[in-house]
Motif scaffolding. Structure first.
Motif, PDB file in Angstrom:
ATOM      1  N   SER A  66     -32.305  -1.405  -6.322  1.00 33.41           N
ATOM      2  CA  SER A  66     -31.656  -1.980  -7.496  1.00 33.41           C
ATOM      3  C   SER A  66     -30.426  -3.237  -6.772  1.00 33.41           C
ATOM      4  CB  SER A  66     -30.873  -1.480  -8.207  1.00 33.41           C
ATOM      5  OG  SER A  66     -29.821  -0.671  -8.129  1.00 33.41           O
ATOM      6  N   GLU A  69     -27.526  -3.777  -8.054  1.00 39.57           N
ATOM      7  CA  GLU A  69     -26.276  -2.786  -7.914  1.00 39.57           C
ATOM      8  C   GLU A  69     -26.176  -1.960  -6.497  1.00 39.57           C
ATOM      9  OE1 GLU A  69     -28.437  -2.931 -10.698  1.00 39.57           O
ATOM     10  OE2 GLU A  69     -27.084  -4.336 -11.430  1.00 39.57           O
ATOM     11  N   SER A  70     -27.255  -1.430  -6.212  1.00 46.97           N
ATOM     12  CA  SER A  70     -27.218  -0.605  -5.118  1.00 46.97           C
ATOM     13  C   SER A  70     -27.144  -1.482  -3.792  1.00 46.97           C
ATOM     14  CB  SER A  70     -28.374   0.204  -4.740  1.00 46.97           C
ATOM     15  OG  SER A  70     -28.470   1.368  -5.622  1.00 46.97           O
ATOM     16  N   ASP A 102     -23.449  -2.658  -3.542  1.00 48.72           N
ATOM     17  CA  ASP A 102     -22.677  -1.486  -3.272  1.00 48.72           C
ATOM     18  C   ASP A 102     -22.966  -1.305  -1.751  1.00 48.72           C
ATOM     19  OD1 ASP A 102     -21.161   0.810  -3.366  1.00 48.72           O
ATOM     20  OD2 ASP A 102     -22.839   1.989  -3.357  1.00 48.72           O
ATOM     21  N   GLY A 109     -21.812 -11.260  -6.523  1.00 49.01           N
ATOM     22  CA  GLY A 109     -21.310  -9.878  -6.527  1.00 49.01           C
ATOM     23  C   GLY A 109     -20.897  -9.356  -5.480  1.00 49.01           C
TER      24      GLY A 109
END
Ligand code: SF4
Length: 307
Positions: free
Chosen positions: A240, A242-243, A246, A289
């Protein structure tokens, strides 16, 4: 602020060194890869469909013609003046040394081309090719070897059918450092079975091996690959956004400022071949991000600090 306020990007590095923006010319040489021609394997890496590197109507043309065409296009679009020739697809140090010499020389014929980036695999690094690239570097050109490693975990390398090991990479780095060449290592986040700690572990092992640059990629599921079949059967799920933010965000936080970050994500040129992750089609949410993640914990770089 931008991402380049927190990490040393390849663009910044080149601008500081050459006093102006340097543009990349993507070139496609008539070369192959030992993981495709039968020396190591014939199927290639499970994610590889080299058509995804090329536009739909692509045909290999002589390097000099590609250089002229790309320069004309970039000049009209951006007013570009200086370039670095980038051999991207397949293994561009794999082949007869005289043919490779001819390729590199052809790419450097234009006085506006200041150097070479040469993409390859760790098991395609010979003393002959290192000597050749060293000579090119010694004559004043910028030279980068881009080594596709993807992971330092041999279990993962076997699972994705890379046909080389981490020890092959360590040996390539040792040989390359004897010739004083710059190495940019490619790593992937989202490989089958890999956790965040495995990816970060790979990054630390690459730093320990001694490297000058890095390129980060999300794993793309592209049509016509073994990975696409695994995805269809439910045996693989893509990473994803988000991952990815991160994992790669943490890797960038743990990146010394002298390391040149050539890329923090990649897209697929042939959109019609991309199955997942569809978020990779949109570059800016990822850049923003990552910048937000770095801004939360890192002071901006005064670029003058880097030399
Ligand atoms: S090494 Fe590169 S060109 Fe060769 S099969 Fe793997 S991804 Fe494709």
């Amino acid at each position: 602020m931008a991402l380049s306020d927190y990490i040393t990007t390849f663009g910044q590095y080149l601008k500081a060194k050459y006093g102006e923006k340097i543009y990349k010319l993507s070139l496609h040489a008539d070369v192959t890869c030992p993981n495709r021609d039968g020396s190591k394997g014939i199927g290639g890496c499970i994610f590889c469909n080299n058509k995804s590197f090329f536009p739909n109507d692509f045909k290999i043309r002589p390097i000099a013609e590609q250089i002229t065409g790309n320069i004309n296009r970039l000049q009209q679009k951006t007013g570009a003046r200086k370039y670095i020739a980038y051999f991207q697809a397949y293994s561009n140090t794999y082949g007869d040394i005289n043919y490779l010499k001819q390729l590199y020389q052809e790419a450097l014929q234009s006085p506006d081309v200041i150097g070479l980036c040469v993409g390859t695999r760790p098991d395609c690094i010979t003393e002959d090719v290192l000597e050749l690239l060293h000579q090119i570097q010694q004559s004043g050109y910028e030279v980068w070897l881009e080594l596709g490693l993807q992971s330092t975990h041999d279990t993962t390398l076997a699972a994705i059918n890379r046909g080389h090991t981490f020890a092959d990479y360590q040996s390539a780095i040792k040989k390359t450092s004897r010739y004083g060449l710059n190495v940019c290592t490619h790593l992937i986040a989202g490989l089958p079975g890999e956790t965040k700690s495995m990816v970060l572990d790979s990054w630390h092992r690459v730093l320990d091996a001694g490297v000058q640059g890095v390129k980060w990629h999300p794993l793309h599921v592209v049509k016509g690959t073994q990975l696409a079949r695994m995805w269809k059967q439910g045996d693989y799920r893509s990473i994803s956004r988000e991952s990815y933010l991160d994992i790669v965000g943490d890797a960038l936080i743990n990146t010394p400022r002298e390391i040149i970050v050539h890329r923090v994500m990649s897209t697929v040129s042939r959109k019609d071949l991309l199955i997942e992750p569809q978020w990779t089609d949109h570059r800016w949410p990822v850049m923003n991000g990552l910048e937000a993640k770095l801004a939360a914990v890192t002071a901006p770089i005064g670029f003058a600090e880097m030399s």
